[in-house]
Design a protein around this motif. Structure first.
Motif, mmCIF file in Angstrom:
data_model
loop_
_atom_site.group_PDB
_atom_site.id
_atom_site.type_symbol
_atom_site.label_atom_id
_atom_site.label_comp_id
_atom_site.label_asym_id
_atom_site.label_seq_id
_atom_site.Cartn_x
_atom_site.Cartn_y
_atom_site.Cartn_z
ATOM 1 N N SER A 17 -1.103 -48.105 24.991
ATOM 2 C CA SER A 17 -1.328 -49.624 24.910
ATOM 3 C C SER A 17 -2.125 -49.680 23.602
ATOM 4 O O SER A 17 -2.612 -48.869 23.210
ATOM 5 N N GLU A 26 -4.936 -51.519 31.207
ATOM 6 C CA GLU A 26 -3.918 -51.450 30.038
ATOM 7 C C GLU A 26 -2.576 -51.904 30.736
ATOM 8 O O GLU A 26 -1.659 -52.531 29.549
ATOM 9 N N CYS A 60 -2.439 -55.076 28.845
ATOM 10 C CA CYS A 60 -2.651 -55.344 27.525
ATOM 11 C C CYS A 60 -2.072 -56.361 26.680
ATOM 12 O O CYS A 60 -1.095 -56.909 26.684
ATOM 13 N N LYS A 116 1.811 -53.758 26.040
ATOM 14 C CA LYS A 116 1.634 -52.427 26.360
ATOM 15 C C LYS A 116 3.073 -51.669 26.113
ATOM 16 O O LYS A 116 4.059 -52.212 25.863
#
Length: 353
Positions: free
Chosen positions: A94, A106, A109, A113
């Protein structure tokens, strides 16, 4: 030098998976090289392979419930060494800069990601290939320590089914005194029962299928409610602090909303798409109830889940298969003919041509 790997890939949305040779990237200083021992078979593997969600790129090597052993580490790696038993889940990278990543989320993200398969590595532009293969190369931050004492094959689906169930339980602060219901008894549902029970909640299974009571109780359910029976549904009105809905296809969630307690939440973890029939907002507004969604978990939360499972001896109920049987396994999954997760033993690739 680059790493030559064999795996199983889909070459189109309609073709069966078959043997596929490809190259993993040259290990970077922060990389961990892992020989894959086991890989769980997730329902989303079928969706990706058959392009149900659109955007699939072929050839596509599925698999994001990976357990393996470290064979090599980069010069900057400090948390792992050769011989360690490790896991890799749905994410392999990420941005590490956005607000979500800064909070250990994450999976959300904001800059994009990197998925374990059917994605593109942002550093070198190479496609990512998943765990239906001999080995994988992953940056250290996205590698997880597997607890001692757990069966490695049965632990593999914790990397997706486990964390997908765990994340909403933790986000909505489930613990002793909580009342939790689970909709659907499959790969996700059976893990939600186990984890909610281990956290101390009173646990109920909603199911449309009579005959699941004994299995549900074995997995941790205190109560079973047939969602097709009006009287049973009325009997649990205003009861649940959290409902985890694991059903992977479009379905009517309106009947479950009255069973939420005031301030309760129904969280969707299995289905992505428009709701049909339409969600009635009146009971949400009138009783401060909510419908939400949740996607896997961040790396720290996934490690927390694995450690919790290690402490409580929690694993998935699995059927171990050879990789040569993956196409049959896909068909059986579509018929709900598995209790409750297939896991590929990658040793079956050895000597296979």
């Amino acid at each position: 030098m680059s790493i030559n790997v064999r795996g199983y890939a889909a070459h189109s949305s309609t073709s069966p998976l078959g043997l596929f040779g490809f190259v993993r990237r040259d290990p970077r200083p922060d990389d961990v090289v892992i020989d894959i021992l086991y890989c769980g078979v997730c329902h989303s593997d079928i969706h990706h392979a058959r392009n149900d969600w659109g955007g699939a790129t072929y050839p596509l090597v599925p698999g994001h419930e990976i357990v393996g052993r470290v064979t090599q580490v980069g010069t900057n790696v400090s948390r792992f060494k050769a011989g360690d038993l490790v896991g890799v889940g749905c994410l392999v990278d990420s941005c590490q800069r956005c607000r979500a990543c800064g909070r250990g989320l994450e999976q959300y993200c904001e800059s994009g990601k990197t998925l374990t398969y059917d994605d593109v590595d942002p550093h070198d532009g190479m496609p990512t290939y998943g765990g239906y293969s001999e080995r994988i190369v992953v940056t250290e931050k996205f590698v997880l320590k597997m607890p001692d004492g757990l069966d490695a094959a049965a632990a593999a689906p914790l990397l997706c089914a486990g964390i997908t169930s765990w994340s909403p339980l933790r986000h909505w602060n489930v613990g002793p005194g909580s009342s939790v219901a689970v909709v659907g008894l499959g790969g996700l549902g059976h893990m939600a029962l186990k984890l909610a029970k281990a956290l101390g909640a009173e646990v109920t299974l909603f199911t449309r299928s009579p005959g699941k009571e004994a299995d549900a109780r074995r997995l941790g359910a205190d109560h079973i409610v047939l969602s097709t029976e009006e009287a049973q549904m009325a009997g649990v009105a205003n009861r649940f602090d959290l409902i985890i809905d694991t059903v992977p296809y479009v379905h009517d969630i309106n009947p479950y909303v009255p069973t939420l307690a005031t301030g309760g939440t129904l969280v969707l973890v299995g289905y992505l798409g428009p709701l049909e029939p339409m969600l009635n907002s009146a009971p949400l507004v009138m009783n401060r109830k909510a419908v939400a969604g949740s996607l896997i978990g961040g790396i720290a939360e996934t490690q927390e889940m694995l450690d919790f499972c290690g402490q409580h001896s929690i694993v998935c109920d699995v059927e171990v298969i050879r990789i040569q049987d993956i196409n049959e396994a896909f068909e059986r999954m579509l018929r709900s003919d598995v209790k409750y997760r297939f896991v590929i033993e990658l040793a079956s690739l050895k000597g296979w041509v």
